[in-house]
Design a protein around this motif. Sequence first.
Motif, PDB file in Angstrom:
ATOM      1  N   GLN A   1    -165.041  37.582 -67.086  1.00  0.00           N
ATOM      2  CA  GLN A   1    -166.082  36.558 -66.992  1.00  0.00           C
ATOM      3  C   GLN A   1    -166.787  36.537 -65.644  1.00  0.00           C
ATOM      4  O   GLN A   1    -167.825  35.904 -65.507  1.00  0.00           O
ATOM      5  N   ASN A   2    -166.216  37.209 -64.641  1.00  0.00           N
ATOM      6  CA  ASN A   2    -166.859  37.248 -63.323  1.00  0.00           C
ATOM      7  C   ASN A   2    -166.394  38.507 -62.589  1.00  0.00           C
ATOM      8  O   ASN A   2    -165.591  39.277 -63.110  1.00  0.00           O
ATOM      9  N   ALA A   3    -166.891  38.684 -61.386  1.00  0.00           N
ATOM     10  CA  ALA A   3    -166.591  39.898 -60.621  1.00  0.00           C
ATOM     11  C   ALA A   3    -165.107  40.003 -60.255  1.00  0.00           C
ATOM     12  O   ALA A   3    -164.547  41.097 -60.246  1.00  0.00           O
ATOM     13  N   HIS A   4    -164.454  38.884 -59.988  1.00  0.00           N
ATOM     14  CA  HIS A   4    -163.034  38.916 -59.628  1.00  0.00           C
ATOM     15  C   HIS A   4    -162.184  39.340 -60.821  1.00  0.00           C
ATOM     16  O   HIS A   4    -161.243  40.127 -60.665  1.00  0.00           O
ATOM     17  N   GLU A   5    -162.485  38.839 -62.002  1.00  0.00           N
ATOM     18  CA  GLU A   5    -161.752  39.255 -63.196  1.00  0.00           C
ATOM     19  C   GLU A   5    -161.989  40.729 -63.489  1.00  0.00           C
ATOM     20  O   GLU A   5    -161.061  41.445 -63.870  1.00  0.00           O
ATOM     21  N   LEU A   6    -163.210  41.189 -63.320  1.00  0.00           N
ATOM     22  CA  LEU A   6    -163.519  42.602 -63.541  1.00  0.00           C
ATOM     23  C   LEU A   6    -162.755  43.480 -62.551  1.00  0.00           C
ATOM     24  O   LEU A   6    -162.177  44.503 -62.922  1.00  0.00           O
ATOM     25  N   PHE A   7    -162.722  43.079 -61.283  1.00  0.00           N
ATOM     26  CA  PHE A   7    -161.966  43.822 -60.271  1.00  0.00           C
ATOM     27  C   PHE A   7    -160.490  43.877 -60.648  1.00  0.00           C
ATOM     28  O   PHE A   7    -159.877  44.944 -60.609  1.00  0.00           O
ATOM     29  N   ASN A   8    -159.904  42.732 -60.994  1.00  0.00           N
ATOM     30  CA  ASN A   8    -158.486  42.696 -61.350  1.00  0.00           C
ATOM     31  C   ASN A   8    -158.199  43.549 -62.582  1.00  0.00           C
ATOM     32  O   ASN A   8    -157.173  44.219 -62.660  1.00  0.00           O
ATOM     33  N   HIS A   9    -159.101  43.527 -63.545  1.00  0.00           N
ATOM     34  CA  HIS A   9    -158.937  44.334 -64.759  1.00  0.00           C
ATOM     35  C   HIS A   9    -158.928  45.828 -64.410  1.00  0.00           C
ATOM     36  O   HIS A   9    -158.042  46.573 -64.837  1.00  0.00           O
ATOM     37  N   ARG A  10    -159.871  46.255 -63.607  1.00  0.00           N
ATOM     38  CA  ARG A  10    -159.938  47.669 -63.225  1.00  0.00           C
ATOM     39  C   ARG A  10    -158.770  48.061 -62.323  1.00  0.00           C
ATOM     40  O   ARG A  10    -158.264  49.177 -62.407  1.00  0.00           O
ATOM     41  N   HIS A  11    -158.352  47.159 -61.463  1.00  0.00           N
ATOM     42  CA  HIS A  11    -157.177  47.386 -60.614  1.00  0.00           C
ATOM     43  C   HIS A  11    -155.949  47.625 -61.496  1.00  0.00           C
ATOM     44  O   HIS A  11    -155.169  48.546 -61.264  1.00  0.00           O
ATOM     45  N   SER A  12    -155.797  46.804 -62.529  1.00  0.00           N
ATOM     46  CA  SER A  12    -154.671  46.934 -63.453  1.00  0.00           C
ATOM     47  C   SER A  12    -154.723  48.275 -64.194  1.00  0.00           C
ATOM     48  O   SER A  12    -153.697  48.946 -64.340  1.00  0.00           O
ATOM     49  N   LEU A  13    -155.898  48.661 -64.654  1.00  0.00           N
ATOM     50  CA  LEU A  13    -156.034  49.943 -65.355  1.00  0.00           C
ATOM     51  C   LEU A  13    -155.654  51.111 -64.452  1.00  0.00           C
ATOM     52  O   LEU A  13    -154.940  52.033 -64.867  1.00  0.00           O
ATOM     53  N   LEU A  14    -156.110  51.080 -63.223  1.00  0.00           N
ATOM     54  CA  LEU A  14    -155.813  52.163 -62.297  1.00  0.00           C
ATOM     55  C   LEU A  14    -154.327  52.216 -61.955  1.00  0.00           C
ATOM     56  O   LEU A  14    -153.726  53.286 -61.895  1.00  0.00           O
ATOM     57  N   ARG A  15    -153.704  51.071 -61.761  1.00  0.00           N
ATOM     58  CA  ARG A  15    -152.264  51.048 -61.479  1.00  0.00           C
ATOM     59  C   ARG A  15    -151.476  51.598 -62.663  1.00  0.00           C
ATOM     60  O   ARG A  15    -150.480  52.297 -62.484  1.00  0.00           O
ATOM     61  N   ASN A  16    -151.917  51.315 -63.889  1.00  0.00           N
ATOM     62  CA  ASN A  16    -151.233  51.858 -65.072  1.00  0.00           C
ATOM     63  C   ASN A  16    -151.313  53.380 -65.090  1.00  0.00           C
ATOM     64  O   ASN A  16    -150.330  54.055 -65.421  1.00  0.00           O
TER      65      ASN A  16
END
Length: 65
Positions: free
Chosen positions: A39-54
């Motif tokens: 819903q915002n830039a922080h959620e998008l960052f956290n989502h992509r951070h999670s994908l990369l860590r996986n």
Amino acid sequence: MVIGKYYLGDIGFMLKSQVITPYRGVRYHLKDCCLRGPQNAHELFNHRHSLLRNVIERTFGVLKK
């Protein structure tokens, strides 16, 4: 200080210039973002951070085999 090299850390790491951590108190995991998306830039960052860590964790799993 090494410029251009960064480490991904989870929420337990201190914020330092070389360690990229997710935003606190913001949705983070993929299952939280699936239905309505970020819903915002922080959620998008956290989502992509999670994908990369996986990806990194899976890579270490393959290398261990």
